[in-house]
Design a protein around this motif. Sequence first.
Motif, PDB file in Angstrom:
ATOM      1  N   GLN A   1       0.829  -1.194   0.000  1.00 39.01           N
ATOM      2  CA  GLN A   1       0.000   0.000   0.000  1.00 39.01           C
ATOM      3  C   GLN A   1       0.866   1.248   0.000  1.00 39.01           C
ATOM      4  O   GLN A   1       2.043   1.198   0.321  1.00 39.01           O
ATOM      5  N   VAL A   2       0.261   2.359  -0.392  1.00 40.81           N
ATOM      6  CA  VAL A   2       0.931   3.660  -0.407  1.00 40.81           C
ATOM      7  C   VAL A   2       0.168   4.608   0.491  1.00 40.81           C
ATOM      8  O   VAL A   2      -1.057   4.680   0.433  1.00 40.81           O
ATOM      9  N   GLN A   3       0.901   5.321   1.331  1.00 43.32           N
ATOM     10  CA  GLN A   3       0.300   6.343   2.173  1.00 43.32           C
ATOM     11  C   GLN A   3       0.768   7.713   1.683  1.00 43.32           C
ATOM     12  O   GLN A   3       1.952   7.901   1.374  1.00 43.32           O
ATOM     13  N   LEU A   4      -0.170   8.651   1.616  1.00 43.54           N
ATOM     14  CA  LEU A   4       0.128  10.002   1.159  1.00 43.54           C
ATOM     15  C   LEU A   4      -0.302  11.002   2.225  1.00 43.54           C
ATOM     16  O   LEU A   4      -1.386  10.857   2.812  1.00 43.54           O
ATOM     17  N   ALA A   5       0.523  12.008   2.458  1.00 40.62           N
ATOM     18  CA  ALA A   5       0.216  13.015   3.476  1.00 40.62           C
ATOM     19  C   ALA A   5       0.542  14.397   2.935  1.00 40.62           C
ATOM     20  O   ALA A   5       1.704  14.683   2.645  1.00 40.62           O
ATOM     21  N   GLU A   6      -0.487  15.234   2.818  1.00 36.08           N
ATOM     22  CA  GLU A   6      -0.298  16.598   2.319  1.00 36.08           C
ATOM     23  C   GLU A   6       0.056  17.544   3.461  1.00 36.08           C
ATOM     24  O   GLU A   6      -0.330  17.315   4.616  1.00 36.08           O
ATOM     25  N   SER A   7       0.756  18.612   3.113  1.00 37.45           N
ATOM     26  CA  SER A   7       1.071  19.662   4.070  1.00 37.45           C
ATOM     27  C   SER A   7       1.229  20.975   3.321  1.00 37.45           C
ATOM     28  O   SER A   7       1.362  20.975   2.089  1.00 37.45           O
ATOM     29  N   GLY A   8       1.211  22.077   4.060  1.00 39.78           N
ATOM     30  CA  GLY A   8       1.487  23.373   3.464  1.00 39.78           C
ATOM     31  C   GLY A   8       0.289  24.252   3.197  1.00 39.78           C
ATOM     32  O   GLY A   8       0.439  25.374   2.734  1.00 39.78           O
ATOM     33  N   GLY A   9      -0.913  23.753   3.481  1.00 40.24           N
ATOM     34  CA  GLY A   9      -2.078  24.586   3.253  1.00 40.24           C
ATOM     35  C   GLY A   9      -2.158  25.720   4.266  1.00 40.24           C
ATOM     36  O   GLY A   9      -1.400  25.783   5.235  1.00 40.24           O
ATOM     37  N   GLY A  10      -3.092  26.631   4.021  1.00 41.80           N
ATOM     38  CA  GLY A  10      -3.266  27.746   4.946  1.00 41.80           C
ATOM     39  C   GLY A  10      -4.076  28.857   4.328  1.00 41.80           C
ATOM     40  O   GLY A  10      -4.733  28.674   3.299  1.00 41.80           O
ATOM     41  N   LEU A  11      -3.987  30.022   4.958  1.00 45.53           N
ATOM     42  CA  LEU A  11      -4.712  31.212   4.515  1.00 45.53           C
ATOM     43  C   LEU A  11      -3.738  32.163   3.844  1.00 45.53           C
ATOM     44  O   LEU A  11      -2.663  32.459   4.393  1.00 45.53           O
ATOM     45  N   VAL A  12      -4.098  32.657   2.671  1.00 44.48           N
ATOM     46  CA  VAL A  12      -3.233  33.587   1.937  1.00 44.48           C
ATOM     47  C   VAL A  12      -4.110  34.620   1.242  1.00 44.48           C
ATOM     48  O   VAL A  12      -5.270  34.334   0.902  1.00 44.48           O
ATOM     49  N   GLN A  13      -3.572  35.797   1.038  1.00 47.77           N
ATOM     50  CA  GLN A  13      -4.311  36.832   0.324  1.00 47.77           C
ATOM     51  C   GLN A  13      -4.233  36.600  -1.176  1.00 47.77           C
ATOM     52  O   GLN A  13      -3.271  35.977  -1.680  1.00 47.77           O
ATOM     53  N   ALA A  14      -5.223  37.102  -1.877  1.00 48.58           N
ATOM     54  CA  ALA A  14      -5.224  36.997  -3.341  1.00 48.58           C
ATOM     55  C   ALA A  14      -3.940  37.606  -3.898  1.00 48.58           C
ATOM     56  O   ALA A  14      -3.475  38.652  -3.440  1.00 48.58           O
ATOM     57  N   GLY A  15      -3.381  36.924  -4.873  1.00 50.49           N
ATOM     58  CA  GLY A  15      -2.118  37.358  -5.461  1.00 50.49           C
ATOM     59  C   GLY A  15      -0.905  36.730  -4.806  1.00 50.49           C
ATOM     60  O   GLY A  15       0.213  36.834  -5.332  1.00 50.49           O
ATOM     61  N   GLY A  16      -1.103  36.089  -3.674  1.00 49.44           N
ATOM     62  CA  GLY A  16      -0.002  35.486  -2.946  1.00 49.44           C
ATOM     63  C   GLY A  16       0.343  34.093  -3.437  1.00 49.44           C
ATOM     64  O   GLY A  16      -0.216  33.603  -4.432  1.00 49.44           O
TER      65      GLY A  16
END
Length: 118
Positions: A1-16
Amino acid sequence: QVQLAESGGGLVQAGGSLRLSCAASGSILSIDTMGWYRQAPGKKRELLAFITRSGTTKYADSVKGRFTISRDNAKNTLPLQMNSLKPEDTAVYYCAADRWGTGQWGSWGQGTQVTVSS
Protein backbone atom coordinates in the motif's frame (compact mmCIF):
# COMPACT_ATOMS: atom_id res chain seq x y z
CA GLN A 1 0.00 0.00 0.00
CA VAL A 2 0.93 3.66 -0.41
CA GLN A 3 0.30 6.34 2.17
CA LEU A 4 0.13 10.00 1.16
CA ALA A 5 0.22 13.02 3.48
CA GLU A 6 -0.30 16.60 2.32
CA SER A 7 1.07 19.66 4.07
CA GLY A 8 1.49 23.37 3.46
CA GLY A 9 -2.08 24.59 3.25
CA GLY A 10 -3.27 27.75 4.95
CA LEU A 11 -4.71 31.21 4.52
CA VAL A 12 -3.23 33.59 1.94
CA GLN A 13 -4.31 36.83 0.32
CA ALA A 14 -5.22 37.00 -3.34
CA GLY A 15 -2.12 37.36 -5.46
CA GLY A 16 0.00 35.49 -2.95
CA SER A 17 1.74 32.13 -3.09
CA LEU A 18 1.69 28.84 -1.24
CA ARG A 19 3.74 25.70 -1.60
CA LEU A 20 2.03 22.41 -0.88
CA SER A 21 3.85 19.15 -0.46
CA CYS A 22 2.80 15.53 -0.43
CA ALA A 23 4.94 12.92 1.28
CA ALA A 24 4.62 9.36 0.06
CA SER A 25 5.46 6.28 2.08
CA GLY A 26 4.91 2.56 1.89
CA SER A 27 5.26 0.78 -1.45
CA ILE A 28 7.01 3.72 -3.12
CA LEU A 29 8.40 1.74 -6.03
CA SER A 30 4.88 0.89 -7.16
CA ILE A 31 4.00 4.55 -7.76
CA ASP A 32 3.77 5.59 -11.41
CA THR A 33 1.95 8.90 -11.91
CA MET A 34 1.19 11.36 -9.11
CA GLY A 35 -1.19 14.27 -9.15
CA TRP A 36 -2.92 17.05 -7.31
CA TYR A 37 -6.68 17.49 -7.08
CA ARG A 38 -8.85 19.99 -5.31
CA GLN A 39 -12.45 20.12 -4.20
CA ALA A 40 -14.31 23.29 -3.35
CA PRO A 41 -17.58 23.23 -1.39
CA GLY A 42 -20.45 22.09 -3.57
CA LYS A 43 -18.17 21.28 -6.50
CA LYS A 44 -16.73 18.13 -8.01
CA ARG A 45 -13.17 17.10 -7.33
CA GLU A 46 -10.97 18.66 -10.01
CA LEU A 47 -7.67 17.31 -11.35
CA LEU A 48 -5.19 20.19 -11.36
CA ALA A 49 -1.94 18.66 -12.48
CA PHE A 50 -0.12 15.39 -12.74
CA ILE A 51 3.43 14.22 -13.30
CA THR A 52 4.58 10.85 -14.55
CA ARG A 53 7.52 8.88 -13.26
CA SER A 54 9.56 10.16 -16.20
CA GLY A 55 8.67 13.78 -15.42
CA THR A 56 6.01 14.54 -18.01
CA THR A 57 3.54 17.08 -16.65
CA LYS A 58 0.07 18.24 -17.56
CA TYR A 59 -2.07 21.02 -16.11
CA ALA A 60 -5.71 21.98 -16.03
CA ASP A 61 -6.44 25.21 -17.86
CA SER A 62 -7.59 26.77 -14.59
CA VAL A 63 -4.07 26.62 -13.11
CA LYS A 64 -1.78 26.56 -16.14
CA GLY A 65 0.90 29.21 -15.83
CA ARG A 66 0.24 29.72 -12.11
CA PHE A 67 0.85 26.30 -10.54
CA THR A 68 3.91 24.11 -10.94
CA ILE A 69 4.04 20.43 -10.04
CA SER A 70 7.32 18.67 -9.45
CA ARG A 71 8.49 15.40 -8.08
CA ASP A 72 11.42 14.53 -5.86
CA ASN A 73 11.88 10.80 -6.28
CA ALA A 74 14.80 10.76 -3.85
CA LYS A 75 12.72 12.28 -1.04
CA ASN A 76 9.42 10.75 -2.17
CA THR A 77 7.68 14.09 -2.15
CA LEU A 78 5.37 15.89 -4.57
CA PRO A 79 5.54 19.68 -4.28
CA LEU A 80 2.93 21.98 -5.79
CA GLN A 81 4.01 25.61 -6.11
CA MET A 82 0.98 27.88 -6.35
CA ASN A 83 1.42 31.49 -7.42
CA SER A 84 -0.96 34.33 -8.23
CA LEU A 85 -3.62 32.73 -6.08
CA LYS A 86 -7.25 33.75 -6.54
CA PRO A 87 -10.24 33.45 -4.20
CA GLU A 88 -11.64 30.78 -6.52
CA ASP A 89 -8.59 28.62 -5.70
CA THR A 90 -10.05 28.13 -2.22
CA ALA A 91 -10.56 24.39 -1.74
CA VAL A 92 -9.28 21.27 -0.06
CA TYR A 93 -6.24 20.06 -1.99
CA TYR A 94 -5.48 16.35 -2.30
CA CYS A 95 -2.56 14.42 -3.71
CA ALA A 96 -3.14 11.12 -5.41
CA ALA A 97 -1.06 8.29 -6.80
CA ASP A 98 -1.52 5.82 -9.61
CA ARG A 99 0.21 2.57 -8.75
CA TRP A 100 1.64 0.40 -11.47
CA GLY A 101 0.43 2.71 -14.25
CA THR A 102 -3.11 1.39 -14.16
CA GLY A 103 -4.62 4.78 -14.94
CA GLN A 104 -6.55 4.67 -11.68
CA TRP A 105 -5.93 7.03 -8.76
CA GLY A 106 -5.89 4.33 -6.16
CA SER A 107 -4.15 6.15 -3.31
CA TRP A 108 -5.23 9.44 -1.77
CA GLY A 109 -4.09 11.75 0.98
CA GLN A 110 -6.36 13.29 3.61
CA GLY A 111 -6.24 16.75 2.04
CA THR A 112 -5.08 20.17 3.13
CA GLN A 113 -7.20 23.32 3.20
CA VAL A 114 -6.20 26.31 1.11
CA THR A 115 -8.12 29.54 1.64
CA VAL A 116 -7.50 32.60 -0.51
CA SER A 117 -8.97 35.85 0.79
CA SER A 118 -9.91 38.72 -1.48
